[in-house]
Design an enzyme around this catalytic site. Structure first.
Site, short mmCIF file in Angstrom:
data_model
loop_
_atom_site.label_atom_id
_atom_site.label_comp_id
_atom_site.label_asym_id
_atom_site.label_seq_id
_atom_site.Cartn_x
_atom_site.Cartn_y
_atom_site.Cartn_z
N GLN A 85 0.85 -1.20 0.00
CA GLN A 85 0.00 0.00 0.00
C GLN A 85 0.88 1.25 0.00
OE1 GLN A 85 -3.59 -0.14 0.60
NE2 GLN A 85 -3.69 2.04 0.26
N PHE A 86 1.30 1.71 -1.18
CA PHE A 86 2.20 2.86 -1.25
C PHE A 86 1.56 4.15 -0.75
CE2 PHE A 86 -0.02 3.66 -5.17
CZ PHE A 86 0.11 5.03 -5.38
N THR A 87 0.22 4.21 -0.71
CA THR A 87 -0.45 5.45 -0.31
C THR A 87 -0.34 5.74 1.19
OG1 THR A 87 -2.60 4.36 -0.08
CG2 THR A 87 -2.08 5.32 -2.24
#
Length: 156
Positions: A85-87
């Site tokens: 989950q890069f966000t």
């Protein structure tokens, strides 16, 4: 590294990889959304890395017979779903569109995510992973709800 940890009754991810539908489903346990900071390349093997693994497996956030949060994932023999989950490193301080310059670039983050999953698997045999770089549908039943943010910088 950040892990948004959720106690779940069940969870799953669905996506399409190389035009083939893929799905991972887990039962009672934890779902961790995992993101990496742009400067996390040296994290594997450090005290912070090992502490993150230990926290995920050993936080006492499951109810005992008296309904007190007194049991860990290991105690309940639960499943662990890790989802890239890069966000988690979104910067929303300016404007209305989040910036992601604090997130690790994809190729490096993919390698680090794989290393993290492998490290957790060394300590736990019920580890499942989402699909890096894929547009996933994530479903879960947050039990409680219990949601805890872990940040490796807190353990340096």
């Amino acid at each position: 590294m950040r892990v948004l940890l959720q106690r779940t009754k069940w969870a799953g991810v669905k996506t399409v990889v190389d035009q083939e539908p893929r799905e991972v489903r887990v039962d009672r346990g934890l779902t961790g959304l995992v993101g990496f900071f742009r400067e996390d390349a040296g994290l594997p093997g450090t005290r912070a890395w090992e502490t993150m693994v230990g926290k995920i497996l050993n936080l006492r956030i499951f109810p005992d017979e008296n309904q007190r949060m007194n049991l860990s994932l290991a105690d309940i023999q639960g499943d662990l779903l890790l989802v890239p989950q890069f966000t988690l490193y979104a910067d929303c301080r300016k404007g209305r569109r989040p910036g992601f310059s604090d997130s690790m670039p994809g190729d490096k983050a993919q390698e680090l995510f794989g290393s993290f999953v492998s490290r957790v698997e060394q300590s736990w045999d019920r580890v499942y992973a989402g699909f890096f770089g894929a547009d996933m549908d994530v479903e879960l039943c947050n039990w409680g709800p219990v949601t805890i943010m872990l940040d490796s910088r807190d353990f340096e």
